[in-house]
Design an enzyme around this catalytic site. Structure first.
Site, PDB file in Angstrom:
ATOM      1  N   HIS A  63      16.917  45.212  20.358  1.00  0.00           N
ATOM      2  CA  HIS A  63      16.376  44.990  21.584  1.00  0.00           C
ATOM      3  C   HIS A  63      15.199  43.947  21.641  1.00  0.00           C
ATOM      4  CE1 HIS A  63      14.581  47.699  18.598  1.00  0.00           C
ATOM      5  NE2 HIS A  63      13.258  47.837  19.335  1.00  0.00           N
ATOM      6  N   HIS A 153      21.986  21.040   3.320  1.00  0.00           N
ATOM      7  CA  HIS A 153      21.830  21.301   1.857  1.00  0.00           C
ATOM      8  C   HIS A 153      22.418  22.834   1.278  1.00  0.00           C
ATOM      9  CE1 HIS A 153      18.210  18.702   1.343  1.00  0.00           C
ATOM     10  NE2 HIS A 153      19.116  18.117   2.177  1.00  0.00           N
ATOM     11  N   ARG A 187      26.087  16.248  -3.796  1.00  0.00           N
ATOM     12  CA  ARG A 187      25.241  16.850  -4.942  1.00  0.00           C
ATOM     13  C   ARG A 187      25.011  18.429  -4.414  1.00  0.00           C
ATOM     14  NH1 ARG A 187      21.512  13.907  -2.231  1.00  0.00           N
ATOM     15  NH2 ARG A 187      19.636  15.214  -1.610  1.00  0.00           N
TER      16      ARG A 187
END
Length: 212
Positions: A63, A153, A187
């Site tokens: 809500h 990321h 990476r």
């Protein structure tokens, strides 16, 4: 009854497939022309393909987030995404955020959708609940920078928002950024893989015996 398509049904590009005999409003036709969208009428007996999980977003609110959820729904249509709305569907309905977060997280964890959005009063509790589910990486975001970071990321697949802490304008900026930002990989992929490894390991985890 013949289906009616308005400007809200026009995607940002590509084509719009409509059933035979469909009605497109003048504003819808103008917008389709402006966006270069091709209108394709289906053949008789041909049905629209079901939306793929990548085109579907699970969304839910308690809500405290209902008003924001309703105001954000048109954005999904604008981006050509299909919504799986788990509720709540009325402003007067009181709901516990763990129930709503669970419903959204289960849809994403099962693969029925690839992304989910949960809105409660602060967004914190829903993130906690969603992250209990294997494969879920839920992020509470409050500006464009955190939304972008969570996707680039962390490859976040669930976004939580605080319906009482953000304005609609802020929420729209966060949601649009989150939906449009891809995972950067590189990476970051190795780090996300470590999250997945921890996820799998914790399915088998049991607390160490406590010594008195």
């Amino acid at each position: 009854m013949r289906p009616v398509f308005t400007e809200r049904d026009i995607p940002l590009g590509g084509e719009l497939r409509v059933p035979p005999g469909s009605i497109l409003t003048p504003s819808a036709l103008d917008l389709a022309q402006a966006r270069g969208v091709r209108i394709v009428e289906l053949k008789k007996g041909e049905s629209l393909p079901a939306a793929s999980p990548s085109e579907t977003v699970a969304i839910g609110s308690d809500h405290g987030g209902f008003e924001m959820k309703q105001k954000l729904l048109p954005m999904f249509e604008e981006l050509g995404l299909v919504i799986h709305d788990v509720g709540v569907h009325e402003t007067k309905v009181t709901a516990d955020y763990p129930d709503v977060a669970r419903a959204v997280a289960e849809l994403v964890a099962s693969g029925r959708t690839t992304r989910g959005v949960i809105i409660d009063g602060a967004g914190i509790g829903s993130a906690m609940v969603a992250n209990k589910f294997p494969g879920i990486r839920a992020a509470l975001c409050y500006d464009r920078a955190t939304a972008r970071n969570s996707r680039e990321h962390n490859d976040a697949n669930v976004l939580t928002l605080g319906g009482r802490l953000l304005s609609i304008t802020q929420a729209e900026e966060v949601l649009r950024t989150w939906l449009s930002t891809p995972f950067a990989g590189g990476r970051h992929a190795a780090r996300v893989d470590k999250i997945k490894e921890i996820d799998k390991a914790n399915l088998q985890w049991t607390p160490l015996n406590k010594t008195r």
